[in-house]
Design an enzyme around this catalytic site. Structure first.
Site, PDB file in Angstrom:
ATOM      1  N   CYS A 118       0.879  -1.181   0.000  1.00 41.44           N
ATOM      2  CA  CYS A 118       0.000   0.000   0.000  1.00 41.44           C
ATOM      3  C   CYS A 118       0.910   1.223   0.000  1.00 41.44           C
ATOM      4  CB  CYS A 118      -0.916  -0.001   1.223  1.00 41.44           C
ATOM      5  SG  CYS A 118      -1.836  -1.533   1.466  1.00 41.44           S
ATOM      6  N   PRO A 121       1.297   7.528  -0.168  1.00 42.63           N
ATOM      7  CA  PRO A 121       1.849   8.508  -1.107  1.00 42.63           C
ATOM      8  C   PRO A 121       3.305   8.299  -1.496  1.00 42.63           C
ATOM      9  CG  PRO A 121       1.720   9.444   1.082  1.00 42.63           C
ATOM     10  CD  PRO A 121       1.087   8.095   1.175  1.00 42.63           C
ATOM     11  N   SER A 123       6.456   8.058   0.636  1.00 42.13           N
ATOM     12  CA  SER A 123       7.652   8.442   1.399  1.00 42.13           C
ATOM     13  C   SER A 123       8.386   7.209   1.935  1.00 42.13           C
ATOM     14  CB  SER A 123       7.275   9.386   2.542  1.00 42.13           C
ATOM     15  OG  SER A 123       6.249   8.839   3.341  1.00 42.13           O
ATOM     16  N   CYS A 256      -0.956   3.928  11.334  1.00 44.30           N
ATOM     17  CA  CYS A 256      -0.852   5.177  12.109  1.00 44.30           C
ATOM     18  C   CYS A 256      -2.052   5.258  13.048  1.00 44.30           C
ATOM     19  CB  CYS A 256      -0.771   6.394  11.191  1.00 44.30           C
ATOM     20  SG  CYS A 256      -2.004   6.438   9.897  1.00 44.30           S
TER      21      CYS A 256
END
Length: 640
Positions: A118, A121, A123, A256
């Protein structure tokens, strides 16, 4: 809770595998950090940035500033411009501190095959790519990073993030992670075999309750049903990742969120399902503060009723509250799972967001992977032998999105182009068969280079893997209209580090004073160049080339090698690079960036704010990842 209410400090890291890292760090400390010492904003004295104690080689730094201050405070404009230029050129990544932990715990080596399930974005994916390239003597690692995301639009965030790193060993694909396809590769005898990964990252969609300091909407949008919606998706993604992981390999599962239903419950359910083939292993980073995972938790339904076990759940609610959300056994069962080895990162421990990480090792093939296990694993249940079943699989389908241009490798019919490039640049042992283009037309504009393994994957899986992007751009058709040019293609700065080791000609040594002149002037006068450089250019025919600076010793003011793509005209010479790259090299030299390379103040502020919004969407995309996951879960529940 007090820590959650404070703004999140801005953190960034320097791209570790780039040869420029140490030089950039030295100049950054000297030219920017000193300016931040004792700076007063409002009535507050700002502390200078400090390195994260657990990140290697002082390559990650935490500031005493939040993102809004860096963007808007006038005294910080130079520092902000520096961060933007270095971010765009791929040498700095602005990223939340806890987000840097999973790739470090993966322990990636240059020969590893890595899957990021997954990835958007991007990083963390960028960190994985950096780790693949840690061997400075090998610009083309044997390993690979397969970066996947279910959302087609978010895949293009990945293209931007990974494209900055100029790696020939990455491939971006677009599939549902919970149903990720088998990627096939051809072995040395031409047989197609399934690709098994040495490392897998499962940074799954989650409720995002650990991101309250950054995504303030979570304070009002959060409810207890979020985790219930996402748990099954997280569980399926983790199981699929374990299936694709090779025996002896490591998988990092992260969220998170601090909710056990999304964290320990998912890990425990997967361990139980895998029948002894998977274990949680000890993981730590020296200097990192964290709390151990929990082995006991309760589950709350939508009506805010607590349940200790699944047996307590009323029949009409068992459809939503599944068995896998609860601890799968008593104290003796939970102790054997060693969930205390999981890492819970709490915001007050070191001024970060909230995060959860678990490192799992696959000790042998999973019970239902018959072709990979020499014998079927059996488990004892109520005195009778039963086979451990594979998880149910949805029908695989192409994710909707743009129709991608084809990936076409150079072949015998492109011999004229290959010979022209090879001859002009004096390429020795360069694998031209690993160069591709994105068009079937004869007149090719851009040429991209990929590693041998990437080529193997693209050609072997052309019909059942949706590839979005791969390769680093090494050649571009020249816009120069001169008919007497020996080669129609020019070198591209992106691919300079990949191509230069193979070049026997058209690499011209250059001294630091000439480097400064080229960077500060778009079209420097030929007579202003040093006599030594003009002498070397006499024997160079017009066309594309590379200027190469090499320090005389480690004590030189600029102590790292610099490669700059240039153009030799009939009576002139210039560089071929964009403004961000120019600003990066000026930062490497410690030379102030001239105003003509910066946009005007108003345009810069507008552009900076736009860039920050884009970055927040990319690097803070966990909220969007959460909402996408919840929407998908609701849709699937409706279909089922």
């Amino acid at each position: 809770m007090e820590a959650m209410k404070r703004p999140l400090p801005a953190v960034f890291r320097i791209t570790g595998y780039k040869k420029h890292a140490k030089q950039l760090l030295k100049n950054m400390k000297r030219n920017h950090f000193e300016d931040l010492t004792e700076m007063v904003i409002g009535e507050e004295t700002i502390k200078p940035p400090v390195p994260l104690p657990w990140y290697p080689d002082e390559l990650a730094w935490q500031t005493d500033l939040n993102r809004g201050q860096i963007r808007k405070v006038p005294q910080l404009q130079n520092f902000h411009s520096f961060l933007i230029a270095e971010s765009e050129s791929g040498h700095i990544t602005r990223q939340e501190a806890v987000s840097m932990i999973p790739p470090l715990l993966l322990d990636v080596r240059s020969h590893h095959k890595v899957l990021d399930m997954c990835a958007a974005p991007g990083s963390k994916t960028a960190q994985i790519v950096e780790l693949l390239h840690r061997d400075e003597n090998n610009a083309i690692p044997d390993g690979i990073c397969v970066a996947n995301d279910k959302d087609n639009k978010r895949c293009y965030m990945l293209v931007h993030q990974i494209g900055r790193l100029h790696s020939p060993s990455t491939i971006i694909v677009n599939h549902d992670a919970s149903n990720f396809p088998e990627i096939l590769v051809k072995n040395d005898v031409g047989e197609e075999i399934p690709l098994r990964y040495d490392r897998v990252l499962c940074d799954v969609p989650c409720s995002g309750d650990g991101t309250m300091r950054k995504n303030t909407d979570v304070w009002v949008k959060w409810n207890q049903a979020n985790a219930i919606y996402l748990h099954r998706t997280q569980y399926r993604i983790l199981l699929r990742g374990l299936e694709l992981l090779g025996s002896g390999g490591q998988l990092v599962y992260s969220t998170c969120s601090l909710n056990p239903i999304e964290d320990e419950a998912v890990v425990a359910a997967a361990i139980q399902h895998c029948g002894g083939a998977v274990e949680v292993i000890d993981a730590d980073l020296p200097g990192l503060k964290w709390s151990p995972g929990v082995s006991k938790w309760r589950v709350m339904d939508r009506d805010m009723n607590w349940y200790e076990t699944h047996d307590e759940v009323p029949e009409n609610k068992k459809k939503n509250l599944s068995y896998s959300m609860f601890p799968p056994g008593g104290q003796d069962v939970m102790e054997k799972m060693h969930l205390e080895r999981c890492m819970r990162l709490l915001p007050h421990q070191q001024d970060t967001g909230g995060f959860f990480v678990a490192v799992l090792r696959k000790t042998k093939p999973l019970p239902w992977q018959k072709d990979e296990a020499k014998m079927e694993t059996k488990s004892e249940t109520n005195g009778s032998e039963t086979k451990i079943q594979a998880p149910p699989r949805k029908k695989r389908k192409w994710e909707p999105g743009f129709k991608e241009d084809p990936f076409v490798f150079l072949s015998s019919k492109d011999e004229a182009t290959s010979s022209q490039i090879t001859s002009f640049f004096g390429l020795k042992d360069f694998p031209m068969d690993q160069v591709l283009t994105r068009t079937t037309s004869e007149k090719k504009k851009q040429l991209y280079f990929v590693s041998k393994l990437v080529k193997n994957i693209v050609e072997t899986n052309i019909d059942h893997v949706k590839v979005i992007n791969t390769g680093v751009r090494v050649f571009s058709r020249s816009a120069n209209t001169q008919n007497d040019l020996e080669c129609e293609f020019r070198l591209v700065q992106d691919g300079s580090e990949c191509i230069e080791p193979f070049m026997a000609t058209r690499v011209v040594p250059i001294q630091i004073e000439d480097v400064k002149r080229f960077l500060l002037e778009e079209q420097p006068k030929y007579e202003d160049l040093s006599e030594q450089l003009r002498e070397k250019l006499k024997d160079v025919a017009p066309g594309s080339m590379i200027y190469k600076y090499q320090p005389e010793n480690d004590d030189a003011d600029v102590a790292c090698e610099l490669l700059l793509c240039g153009w030799r005209g009939t009576f002139s010479s210039r560089l071929y690079m964009n403004n961000h790259e120019r600003m990066h090299f000026l930062n490497m030299l410690g030379v102030p960036v001239p105003k003509h390379l910066l946009p005007n103040t108003n345009a810069r502020r507008a552009r900076a704010e736009e860039g920050e919004k884009k970055e927040e969407k990319e690097n803070g995309g966990e909220e969007e990842k959460k909402e996408n996951g919840m929407e998908g879960e609701k849709k699937e529940e409706k279909e089922n």
